[in-house]
Design a protein around this motif. Structure first.
Motif, short mmCIF file in Angstrom:
data_model
loop_
_atom_site.label_atom_id
_atom_site.label_comp_id
_atom_site.label_asym_id
_atom_site.label_seq_id
_atom_site.Cartn_x
_atom_site.Cartn_y
_atom_site.Cartn_z
N SER A 86 8.75 -6.11 -1.47
CA SER A 86 8.79 -7.57 -1.42
C SER A 86 10.02 -8.16 -2.08
O SER A 86 10.34 -9.31 -1.87
CB SER A 86 7.54 -8.14 -2.10
N SER A 87 10.71 -7.35 -2.93
CA SER A 87 11.85 -7.89 -3.67
C SER A 87 13.11 -7.09 -3.49
O SER A 87 14.12 -7.42 -4.08
CB SER A 87 11.52 -7.95 -5.17
N SER A 88 13.09 -6.02 -2.71
CA SER A 88 14.28 -5.20 -2.50
C SER A 88 14.50 -5.01 -1.02
O SER A 88 13.69 -4.40 -0.34
CB SER A 88 14.12 -3.83 -3.19
N PRO A 89 15.59 -5.55 -0.46
CA PRO A 89 15.82 -5.38 0.96
C PRO A 89 16.14 -3.96 1.35
O PRO A 89 16.15 -3.62 2.51
CB PRO A 89 17.03 -6.29 1.22
N LYS A 90 16.40 -3.09 0.36
CA LYS A 90 16.75 -1.72 0.69
C LYS A 90 15.52 -0.91 1.12
O LYS A 90 15.64 0.05 1.86
CB LYS A 90 17.38 -1.02 -0.53
N THR A 91 14.39 -1.28 0.62
CA THR A 91 13.20 -0.45 0.82
C THR A 91 12.57 -0.75 2.17
O THR A 91 12.38 -1.89 2.55
CB THR A 91 12.19 -0.70 -0.30
N SER A 92 12.25 0.27 2.86
CA SER A 92 11.54 0.16 4.13
C SER A 92 10.35 1.09 4.11
O SER A 92 10.46 2.24 3.78
CB SER A 92 12.47 0.49 5.31
N THR A 93 9.22 0.57 4.46
CA THR A 93 8.00 1.38 4.45
C THR A 93 7.59 1.80 5.85
O THR A 93 6.50 2.29 6.06
CB THR A 93 6.86 0.59 3.80
N SER A 94 8.45 1.57 6.81
CA SER A 94 8.11 1.93 8.18
C SER A 94 8.30 3.42 8.40
O SER A 94 9.06 4.06 7.70
CB SER A 94 8.99 1.15 9.15
N ARG A 135 11.03 13.82 -6.80
CA ARG A 135 12.30 13.19 -6.43
C ARG A 135 12.38 12.95 -4.93
O ARG A 135 12.86 11.91 -4.47
CB ARG A 135 13.44 14.07 -6.91
N ARG A 136 11.88 13.90 -4.13
CA ARG A 136 11.90 13.71 -2.67
C ARG A 136 10.98 12.57 -2.25
O ARG A 136 11.33 11.76 -1.39
CB ARG A 136 11.48 15.01 -1.98
N ARG A 137 9.80 12.50 -2.85
CA ARG A 137 8.88 11.42 -2.48
C ARG A 137 9.44 10.06 -2.88
O ARG A 137 9.30 9.08 -2.14
CB ARG A 137 7.51 11.65 -3.13
N LEU A 138 10.08 9.99 -4.05
CA LEU A 138 10.68 8.72 -4.48
C LEU A 138 11.86 8.33 -3.60
O LEU A 138 12.09 7.14 -3.35
CB LEU A 138 11.13 8.83 -5.94
N ALA A 139 12.65 9.33 -3.16
CA ALA A 139 13.82 9.03 -2.35
C ALA A 139 13.44 8.34 -1.04
O ALA A 139 14.24 7.58 -0.48
CB ALA A 139 14.61 10.30 -2.06
N THR A 140 12.24 8.57 -0.54
CA THR A 140 11.80 7.91 0.68
C THR A 140 11.76 6.40 0.50
O THR A 140 11.96 5.64 1.46
CB THR A 140 10.41 8.44 1.08
N PHE A 141 11.55 5.94 -0.72
CA PHE A 141 11.49 4.51 -1.02
C PHE A 141 12.72 4.04 -1.80
O PHE A 141 12.67 3.01 -2.47
CB PHE A 141 10.23 4.19 -1.83
N ASP A 142 13.81 4.82 -1.74
CA ASP A 142 15.01 4.51 -2.53
C ASP A 142 14.72 4.53 -4.02
O ASP A 142 15.37 3.83 -4.80
CB ASP A 142 15.62 3.15 -2.14
N GLY A 143 13.72 5.30 -4.40
CA GLY A 143 13.39 5.39 -5.81
C GLY A 143 14.22 6.45 -6.52
O GLY A 143 14.92 7.26 -5.90
N THR A 144 14.17 6.42 -7.83
CA THR A 144 14.95 7.34 -8.65
C THR A 144 14.05 7.98 -9.71
O THR A 144 13.02 7.41 -10.10
CB THR A 144 16.11 6.62 -9.36
N LEU A 145 14.46 9.15 -10.15
CA LEU A 145 13.78 9.87 -11.22
C LEU A 145 14.80 10.18 -12.30
O LEU A 145 15.87 10.73 -12.02
CB LEU A 145 13.13 11.15 -10.71
N PRO A 151 11.95 0.56 -6.02
CA PRO A 151 12.15 -0.85 -5.67
C PRO A 151 11.01 -1.33 -4.78
O PRO A 151 10.63 -0.66 -3.82
CB PRO A 151 13.49 -0.84 -4.90
N CYS A 152 10.44 -2.47 -5.14
CA CYS A 152 9.31 -2.99 -4.38
C CYS A 152 9.79 -3.60 -3.07
O CYS A 152 10.84 -4.24 -3.01
CB CYS A 152 8.55 -4.03 -5.20
N ALA A 158 0.81 -1.22 0.00
CA ALA A 158 0.00 0.00 0.00
C ALA A 158 0.85 1.27 0.00
O ALA A 158 0.55 2.21 -0.75
CB ALA A 158 -0.95 -0.02 1.21
N PRO A 159 1.92 1.39 0.81
CA PRO A 159 2.73 2.63 0.73
C PRO A 159 3.37 2.83 -0.63
O PRO A 159 3.48 3.96 -1.11
CB PRO A 159 3.78 2.42 1.83
N VAL A 160 3.81 1.74 -1.27
CA VAL A 160 4.43 1.86 -2.59
C VAL A 160 3.39 2.31 -3.61
O VAL A 160 3.65 3.19 -4.44
CB VAL A 160 5.07 0.52 -3.01
N GLU A 161 2.20 1.71 -3.55
CA GLU A 161 1.14 2.12 -4.47
C GLU A 161 0.76 3.58 -4.27
O GLU A 161 0.54 4.32 -5.23
CB GLU A 161 -0.08 1.22 -4.29
#
Length: 641
Positions: free
Chosen positions: A633-641, A603-613, A630-631, A544-547
């Motif tokens: 479920s498949s990327s250990p880098k991402t944290s939704t906490s 870019r700031r919102r994506l950076a919260t999830f280790d995302g890139t633009l 990065p999702c 849900a946070p990624v979506e």
């Protein structure tokens, strides 16, 4: 008759052009190695190939349109007067303009094909057009120095000359067909051998270019050694950045040429020191009363205490050995090309007729001449053996290009990539920045919700309450007016309910929660007053946070595109654990995150999830915004906490 009469001299002119292009192709390699002269050399190549296309259209009758090349972008001048490029600020636009030209040429798909045309034409397209001049030369020789009686030599000379003029138009057409292969706008035919030759040739010349850049970094190492000897290290904080900039230039160019990632390994600059109880700022064992002076005093320790600084120096020292090795494939390929191609160009045109009619076979070829001096036993071999020798040398250079490039990649990765400590420090700094950004975004969102509630629904509900109180007072004295106020209160409550629904939809759209990201993007596309194509390829529901983050950044990109475009396309896909969102519009282009658009917020919102633009917006368009997350479920880098 005019066509046959003009075809032969045109063949001669095209042969001269082919030889000039062959020489200029090697000059272009030299310009790429020197780096600074490369844009000027490329502009000369554009003019030379434009002349070749024009002559091929006029003389060979082929449909050979000129390629459409967009001008290189110009650097953006910030509000403070500086020019930014790849995270570095420049006072003058000259350096960023040069770097943008280099990037523009590196991405030009026609540049490599034109260079191949320059190098390969002498042994491909120039071979047919060489036949008529050679036959004419043979006819002239038969008349000037007849090896046979005149009653035989004259008819042979006339027949040879006539054959030359008859074959000239066909030779021009053959030349035009070859020019259309590499100078045309379509894709040239590819085979396994041609792909290997193309890749190996690119590795050879790029290895030479990287060797030149590594030698420049070695010059920075020498500068550091001189500073160390003259100042006992006092000048190192001023000379080490020179080496860093040269190594960073190498990293960027290596990434463009090999698609290998060499991330920056340097530790982030330390945070500003906090004042002590006495109000002073401590840096090491020194106290400073001025914060800017304390921040500047951190620079030597940050530079010299970073392991990446000394790894750069060690890598630069290794260039003394690796750079000559990287030059070997390019030298062998260039030397072998001369041996393989210059022989027919300098020998067949006049030595073959001389040998046929006199029996004396001259071999004015420097490669075989040098081999005879290095190995006298080879003097008994015929001169034409220089052609297979050139082929062997060329194949040897092509064969060594790939392994030596892999050796360079292994060496670069061993010293130019971040250490585990640097990765951890960068990760901590990144998490601190993204957490601060996330807190700021959440605070701004809460302020927006509070403002919307205060100015909208709350005000309407207060109005409803006041209206109902008035209804209670007027029920017995003025029922008609009370019914009017009651209807007005009902309308106000409906408007308040609509505002509350819009507010809830802005916090988390119901369609996103109920039907997922794909249907939510389709719904927002239907509400857009422009034609929007949506292509969704998602395996199912994501976290849900990624979506939610993907939905809002896509909506922001869609809003930006709708301001100046007439058609927009959105693509959502999920590959290899990465959610990718691509928004393309047909607007005028020239988008710049530094210009104050919503791209910074994305870019700031994506950076919260280790995302890139990634933004590609050349002047004239189209603009392509690629966002990746990065999702969880498949990327250990991402944290939704």
């Amino acid at each position: 008759m005019t066509r046959f009469a003009l075809a032969a001299p045109r063949c001669v002119a095209l042969v001269v052009l082919s030889v000039a292009g062959f020489a200029y192709g090697h000059f272009l390699v030299l310009g790429a190695t020197m780096v600074i002269a490369y844009p000027l050399a490329v502009s000369g190549q554009f003019r030379l190939t434009a002349l070749a296309r024009r002559l091929a259209r006029a003389w060979a009758g082929v449909d050979l349109p000129d390629p459409v090349r967009s001008p290189p972008p110009t650097p953006h001048r910030r509000e403070d007067g500086w020019y930014a490029h790849d995270g570095t600020l420049f006072r003058s636009p000259r350096v960023p303009t040069f770097l943008l030209k280099m990037d523009h040429h590196a991405k030009d798909p026609t540049l490599g094909r034109e260079w191949l045309w320059l190098i390969l034409t002498p042994v491909t397209g120039a071979v047919p057009i060489l036949v008529p001049p050679a036959l004419i030369a043979a006819g002239v020789f038969l008349l000037v120095s007849p090896p046979w009686p005149l009653e035989w030599s004259v008819p042979a000379a006339v027949g040879t000359t006539v054959a030359a003029f008859l074959l000239a138009p066909s030779a021009l057409r053959a030349y035009g067909l070859w020019a259309g292969v590499l100078l045309g706008t379509g894709e040239p035919p590819q085979t396994a051998i041609s792909r290997w030759v193309t890749q190996a040739s690119a590795a050879a010349w790029r290895g030479a270019g990287l060797a030149g850049l590594s030698l420049a970094a070695f010059g920075g190492l020498l500068l550091n050694l001189v500073a160390l000897a003259l100042s006992w290290g006092g000048l190192l904080p001023y000379t080490v950045p020179v080496t860093r900039s040269l190594v960073e230039l190498y990293r960027r160019q290596f990434g463009r040429w090999t698609d290998a990632d060499l991330p920056t390994p340097y530790r982030p600059y330390p945070p500003s020191p906090s004042p002590g109880e006495d109000g002073n700022y401590r840096v090491g064992r020194v106290l400073y009363t001025d914060l800017p002076a304390a921040v500047q005093a951190q620079r030597p320790g940050w530079l010299l205490g970073d392991p990446a600084t000394w790894r750069d120096q060690l890598w630069s020292l290794g260039s003394v050995v690796l750079a000559p090795l990287s030059f070997v494939p390019a030298v062998l390929v260039g030397f072998g090309f001369y041996g393989l191609f210059c022989q027919p160009l300098t020998w067949a045109g006049w030595a073959v007729p001389v040998g046929l009619f006199t029996g004396y076979w001259a071999t004015p070829f420097y490669l075989w001449f040098g081999i005879e001096h290095l190995q006298p036993a080879a003097s008994g071999l015929p001169g034409w053996a220089s052609m297979p020798v050139g082929l062997v040398i060329t194949l040897l250079g092509l064969g060594l290009a790939g392994p030596l490039m892999r050796l360079r990649l292994a060496w670069d990765r061993s010293l130019l990539t971040p250490t585990a400590a640097t990765v951890l420090a960068s990760r901590v700094a990144h998490l601190a920045t993204t957490r601060a950004d996330a807190v700021d975004v959440q605070a701004a969102e809460l302020r927006r919700i509070e403002r919307d509630l205060h100015d909208g629904a709350q005000a309407r509900l207060i109005a409803v309450g006041l209206g109902l109180a008035a209804v209670a007072r007027l029920m017995e004295t003025d029922p008609l007016r009370a019914r009017g106020l009651l209807a007005q209160a009902q309308e106000t409550s409906a408007a308040a309910l609509a505002e509350l629904r819009n507010l809830v939809r802005g916090i988390h759209p119901p369609v996103l929660a109920e039907r997922g990201l794909g249907d939510a993007i389709r719904a927002i596309a239907l509400d857009t007053p422009l034609p929007v194509d949506v292509d969704v390829d998602l395996p199912g529901r994501l976290d849900a946070p990624v979506e939610s983050a993907a939905y809002f950044v896509t909506c922001e990109a869609l809003t930006n595109a709708a301001r100046c475009a007439s058609h927009i396309s959105i693509s959502l896909s999920h590959r290899d654990g990465v959610l990718r969102m691509v928004v393309t519009d047909d607007g005028p282009g020239g988008a710049d995150p530094a210009a104050g658009t919503g791209l910074r917020g994305i870019r700031r919102r994506l950076a919260t999830f280790d995302g890139t633009l990634t933004l590609h917006s050349p002047p004239g368009g189209p603009t392509v915004v690629t966002m990746e997350i990065p999702c969880a479920s498949s990327s250990p880098k991402t944290s939704t906490s």
